[in-house]
Design a protein around this motif. Structure first.
Motif, PDB file in Angstrom:
ATOM      1  N   THR A 123       0.835  -1.200   0.000  1.00 23.74           N
ATOM      2  CA  THR A 123       0.000   0.000   0.000  1.00 23.74           C
ATOM      3  C   THR A 123       0.870   1.250   0.000  1.00 23.74           C
ATOM      4  N   GLY A 124       2.192   1.081   0.014  1.00 25.67           N
ATOM      5  CA  GLY A 124       3.096   2.222  -0.076  1.00 25.67           C
ATOM      6  C   GLY A 124       3.758   2.592   1.236  1.00 25.67           C
ATOM      7  N   TYR A 125       3.404   1.852   2.305  1.00 22.22           N
ATOM      8  CA  TYR A 125       3.917   2.222   3.628  1.00 22.22           C
ATOM      9  C   TYR A 125       5.114   1.352   4.012  1.00 22.22           C
ATOM     10  N   TYR A 135      -2.171   2.491  -7.986  1.00 27.82           N
ATOM     11  CA  TYR A 135      -3.017   1.579  -7.203  1.00 27.82           C
ATOM     12  C   TYR A 135      -4.013   0.829  -8.089  1.00 27.82           C
ATOM     13  N   HIS A 157       6.815   0.320  -5.813  1.00 26.74           N
ATOM     14  CA  HIS A 157       7.778   1.417  -5.620  1.00 26.74           C
ATOM     15  C   HIS A 157       7.091   2.783  -5.760  1.00 26.74           C
ATOM     16  N   ARG A 172       3.928   3.458  -5.363  1.00 26.07           N
ATOM     17  CA  ARG A 172       3.033   3.657  -4.215  1.00 26.07           C
ATOM     18  C   ARG A 172       3.836   4.209  -3.036  1.00 26.07           C
ATOM     19  N   ALA A 173       5.023   3.649  -2.818  1.00 26.07           N
ATOM     20  CA  ALA A 173       5.868   4.127  -1.718  1.00 26.07           C
ATOM     21  C   ALA A 173       6.284   5.574  -1.954  1.00 26.07           C
ATOM     22  N   ARG A 174       6.648   5.903  -3.211  1.00 28.25           N
ATOM     23  CA  ARG A 174       7.014   7.291  -3.514  1.00 28.25           C
ATOM     24  C   ARG A 174       5.839   8.219  -3.254  1.00 28.25           C
ATOM     25  N   HIS A 175       4.643   7.777  -3.659  1.00 28.58           N
ATOM     26  CA  HIS A 175       3.446   8.594  -3.464  1.00 28.58           C
ATOM     27  C   HIS A 175       3.201   8.860  -1.980  1.00 28.58           C
ATOM     28  N   VAL A 176       3.282   7.789  -1.170  1.00 26.55           N
ATOM     29  CA  VAL A 176       3.042   7.932   0.269  1.00 26.55           C
ATOM     30  C   VAL A 176       4.108   8.835   0.892  1.00 26.55           C
TER      31      VAL A 176
END
Lengths: 245, 487
Positions: A49-51, B372, B396, B398-402
């Protein structure tokens, strides 16, 4: 072989029958099973989920808990995939090379259930008895991350009494995808509709797979429709015997 | 992580949608005709691709070679682009460098104006859709005629492309017939909806344009740095007409399309047709090097487009997306694309590759829902002829976005709070066991052992799916009890 069970958070908290079945099965085959109680979760939901920063302590915990174990079994292709393909990646994102190396070493000894049975323990006939019509859904991460291939089917074919039927379009995703099922609920549901159509076309009483997450999705859809087909984890089928032991 | 390099600017071209992906997808899912058209078309192409890929014993080696050539090229992109410019100029062509869509449109418009032509014919090209070239030309009073059959259907239907290879994949024969009857001047009113009849109508319509056009605009599949040779692969031959008949040829090409040597074509011309159309070899492969006196276009312009590509290159993980050779195999195998089609992605690059390319070209905050738009099933990675690990790229991004969102807002969002809380709980077995016991409250909501409705955001789950009720005993409680019993 002394086998450490990583139950996964989903099995531990929501599907304890799958954990119990895994223990029963491996003990029946003559192995010792241990459950290190300091375990929690592999962190896949956070990573996907990006975390990744939030996943990092969970990666570290997994490595701390399991690095002294000879062999780790996981009743989930997806969580095994996360351990094998994501743990070192998460550690490296935060420039922790020692943790990444340790994670790679533990990952090399971590096996999904069908991999453990077929590759490590060298068994296909586990002595199970399951007199039901069953169709098998090869979950995406078992199929394409682990390359588990036909190992689960080889195990199922040896189950006494089983009527194993092929699932049409078996390799198409059921639409679960972790938080995808929430964030893109409409697309996820459309994919589930097609998967349920395939499952129901087989006339099976039971749809099985190696992942409680995908089964929660397929089973949740079938249950909502009162479709009369149950979702049952591979471990539960393999643990079943004629005398119920 | 922001890369510091300029992104593709907003307000020009087609890399950004009007709606978030989940909203656009919901509308597309409700279109039963679209679902049927896409399901039928992607199933057909998937089967063709699988058959011709299976024929090659060295397919995996070819994929690895394609990946290696692209990775090498990206690492030395500056060198190969300058070499390409030199060779094209040596062969009598002119090279223009365009920082972004607006600059590329200005360059092309100026070049067409310079010829005095009021019309151009176009070879199928996604990059000119990316920059919105047709609209820019129209603003300058220049009419662009699409000559690829599918692009023509899209243009006549006042529509947007929905697929990289088959821009009109969302249309069936009956719909195409209606578009032709409505929009194609001089078409036979008794037009049938058979593929042969529709193709013949397009032939007659396009032939006039080929014979009168003085300027053509194309994209490029490959550009060979060592020779300055441009390459276009196609199925219809309409591209060949555009590339040979007019006096002036203008080619717009993303800077990532350069390959080092002529020999590299050996790899890509095997990978591309089998992956895209499911053919062993595509019918027409056109190659040209500058200009040849007395043969073909006498004026050749190459426009090298950045438009966010250098920003993409600056991310060592994300740059893999630039390896794409636009075959569209990932679209055809994607269960999400198959159900929603290309328009839902809002960009000319739809499907899995679009979900990792578009946000990098525009900056993630301009396409925040695309990373997503995938269940991470991995079918795209297996199909990719140059082995782009799209699922890992999605994770990757998604992580950059967060990470970017966390830096830019003072108060974390609800999701960030929930994720941090879950991490804190699961980092400790004691806290985790407590949380498990607390969740047992959920048992109060159950009926027949299942949960029919949960509060938001989990209501998105229970809208269509039952949820399992928390069990009376967790696994770890069972384990402890069993151990204490000494059984």
């Amino acid at each position: 072989v002394r086998i450490a069970l990583f139950a996964t958070c989903l099995v531990d908290g929501l599907f304890p029958d799958v954990g119990r079945a895994t223990v029963r099965l491996l003990e029946r085959l003559g192995h010792e099973v241990v459950f290190p109680e300091a375990q929690t979760c592999c962190g896949q939901m956070h990573t996907n989920t990006g975390y990744q920063r939030e996943a990092l302590p969970l990666v570290r915990r997994y490595v701390d808990v399991f690095e002294h174990c000879e062999v780790v079994v996981v009743p989930s292709g997806s969580c095994t995939g996360s351990v094998r393909h994501q743990h070192a990646m998460v550690a490296r994102r935060f420039v922790d090379e020692p943790l990444a190396r340790r994670a790679e070493a533990v990952a090399a000894r971590t096996f999904e259930l069908s991999e453990l049975l077929v590759d490590v323990l060298g068994v296909e006939d586990v002595g199970a008895y399951y007199p039901h019509r069953v169709t098998y859904h090869p979950t995406c991460h078992s199929l394409r991350l682990l390359r588990a291939g036909d190992r689960p089917l080889r195990l199922l074919r040896k189950v006494a009494g089983i009527d194993l039927v092929e699932l049409p379009d078996a390799e198409v995703c059921c639409g679960f995808g972790g938080t995808f099922a929430i964030k893109n609920a409409a697309v996820s549901t459309a994919m589930l509709a097609d998967k349920m159509r395939s499952v129901l076309a087989t006339g099976a009483e039971v749809c099985t797979a190696g992942d409680s997450s995908c089964l929660m999705h397929i089973g949740g859809g079938l249950s909502r429709l009162n479709a009369g087909t149950a979702a049952v984890h591979l471990a539960e089928i393999l643990a079943s015997t004629k005398d119920g032991r | 992580m922001t890369t510091g390099m300029p992104y593709a600017p907003p307000g020009v071209g087609h890399l950004r949608g009007d709606q978030p992906f989940p909203v656009a997808a919901r509308a597309a899912l409700a279109n039963s005709q679209l679902r049927r058209n896409l399901g039928k078309a992607t199933r057909t192409i998937r089967a063709k691709r699988a058959a011709v890929v299976a024929e090659l014993p060295d397919w995996e080696e070819l994929r690895a070679a394609g990946q290696a050539i692209k990775a090498h090229t990206m690492a030395r992109l500056d060198h190969y682009l300058i070499q390409l410019e030199e060779r094209v100029c040596d062969a009598g062509g002119t090279v223009h460098w365009a920082r972004d869509a607006a600059e590329a449109n200005r360059i092309v418009t100026g070049l067409v104006r310079g010829t005095g032509a009021a019309e151009v014919v176009k070879v199928k090209s996604i990059v000119t859709d990316e920059i919105g070239l047709n609209e820019a030309l129209a603003d300058a009073g220049i009419t662009a005629h699409e000559t690829d059959l599918a692009e023509l259907i899209v243009q006549l239907g006042h529509d947007r492309p929905s697929h990289i290879l088959v821009p009109a994949i969302h249309r069936n024969r009956a719909e195409i017939r209606e578009i032709f009857l409505r929009e194609m001047a001089g078409v036979d009113p008794g037009l049938a909806d058979s593929p042969a009849a529709l193709t013949e109508a397009a032939r007659l319509y396009l032939r006039r344009r080929f014979l009168s056009a003085r300027v053509a605009v194309s994209g490029a599949n490959f550009a060979v740095a060592e020779t300055g040779t441009l390459c276009v692969v196609e199925s219809e031959g309409n591209g060949r007409m555009c590339l040979t008949l007019p006096d002036t040829l203008i080619t717009v090409m993303g800077i990532e399309k350069v390959i080092p040597s002529w020999r590299d074509l050996e790899v890509f011309l095997q990978l591309l047709p089998r992956s895209s159309t499911g053919e062993r070899m595509n019918p027409y492969t056109s190659m040209w090097t500058g200009v040849t006196p007395g043969d073909g276009p006498q004026h050749f312009h190459l426009v090298l487009l950045d438009n966010g590509r250098t920003a993409t290159l600056a991310d060592p993980t994300g740059r893999q997306a630039l390896h794409c050779i636009r075959c569209s195999a990932c679209l055809n195998v994607c269960p999400v694309y198959e159900r929603v089609g290309g328009h839902a992605y809002g960009s000319v690059y739809p499907g899995p590759i679009g979900a990792v390319l578009s946000p990098q070209l525009t900056g993630i905050e301009d396409n925040p829902t695309l990373p997503y738009a995938s269940s991470l099933c991995g079918a795209c990675y297996d199909a990719c002829p140059v082995r782009i690990d799209i699922p890992s790229l999605l994770v990757h991004l998604r992580a950059r976005h967060v990470e970017e969102a966390a830096r830019s807002r003072r108060v974390p969002g609800a999701e960030a709070v929930a994720m941090a809380a879950a991490s804190w709980v699961m980092a400790s077995p004691a806290r985790y066991a407590t949380a498990q016991r607390a969740s047992r409250v959920g048992r109060l909501l159950r009926r027949d052992g299942r949960l029919r409705a949960l509060p938001p955001p989990l209501s998105a789950w229970t809208a269509a799916r039952d949820a399992p009720a928390p069990p009376a005993q967790t696994f770890r409680e069972w384990w402890r009890e069993r151990r204490d019993d000494g059984t």
